[in-house]
Design a protein around this motif. Structure first.
Motif, mmCIF file in Angstrom:
data_model
loop_
_atom_site.group_PDB
_atom_site.id
_atom_site.type_symbol
_atom_site.label_atom_id
_atom_site.label_comp_id
_atom_site.label_asym_id
_atom_site.label_seq_id
_atom_site.Cartn_x
_atom_site.Cartn_y
_atom_site.Cartn_z
ATOM 1 N N ASP A 154 24.825 -10.536 0.095
ATOM 2 C CA ASP A 154 24.926 -11.883 -0.483
ATOM 3 C C ASP A 154 23.540 -12.500 -0.640
ATOM 4 O O ASP A 154 23.250 -13.144 -1.642
ATOM 5 N N ALA A 183 26.588 -8.618 4.918
ATOM 6 C CA ALA A 183 26.286 -10.026 4.624
ATOM 7 C C ALA A 183 24.936 -10.166 3.928
ATOM 8 O O ALA A 183 24.721 -11.112 3.164
ATOM 9 N N MET A 233 21.908 -10.943 -3.614
ATOM 10 C CA MET A 233 22.461 -11.453 -4.866
ATOM 11 C C MET A 233 21.895 -12.839 -5.197
ATOM 12 O O MET A 233 21.540 -13.112 -6.346
ATOM 13 N N VAL A 234 21.785 -13.698 -4.218
ATOM 14 C CA VAL A 234 21.219 -15.029 -4.442
ATOM 15 C C VAL A 234 19.756 -14.928 -4.855
ATOM 16 O O VAL A 234 19.301 -15.622 -5.774
#
Length: 114
Positions: free
Chosen positions: A85, A82, A88-89
């Motif tokens: 993510d 998780a 990536m943001v």
């Protein structure tokens, strides 16, 4: 009944080899953390010393990229996908920030080297 042997599992690696692989992975992760920390320290020095605004913007972009790498290694080390993510943001946000700074400087913003 006939004496039939069933193969319940595929052959596995020897425990000693498995320990060596685990030790090698932990060493590689430690080395990655160490090198990323040194790079982050160098980027912090460039951020503080400048001397111009574009130098500081590049240092901030590098720090954001190194933070993404830290998060990726943490996700790998602790088996937490998780967090990828989150990385990536952060990478997308850092990219958009760099584009915003570039447009600001292009439009004649304060550069500090003039």
């Amino acid at each position: 009944m006939a004496n039939i042997r069933h193969a319940s599992k595929a052959p596995t690696a020897l425990p000693q080899a498995r320990d060596t692989e685990t030790g090698l992975l932990h060493s590689a992760i430690f080395l990655s953390y160490l090198l990323l920390s040194l790079a982050l320290l160098g980027a912090l020095v460039r951020l503080v010393r400048g001397p111009t605004l574009p130098d500081r913007v590049v240092a901030l972009e590098l720090m954001a990229s190194l933070t993404v790498a830290f998060i990726g290694i943490y996700a790998l080390n602790n088996d937490r996908p998780a967090f990828l993510d989150v990385a990536m943001v952060l990478a997308l946000t850092a990219f958009l920030t760099a584009v915003g700074f570039a447009r600001y400087l292009e439009k004649g913003g304060h550069r500090g080297d003039q």
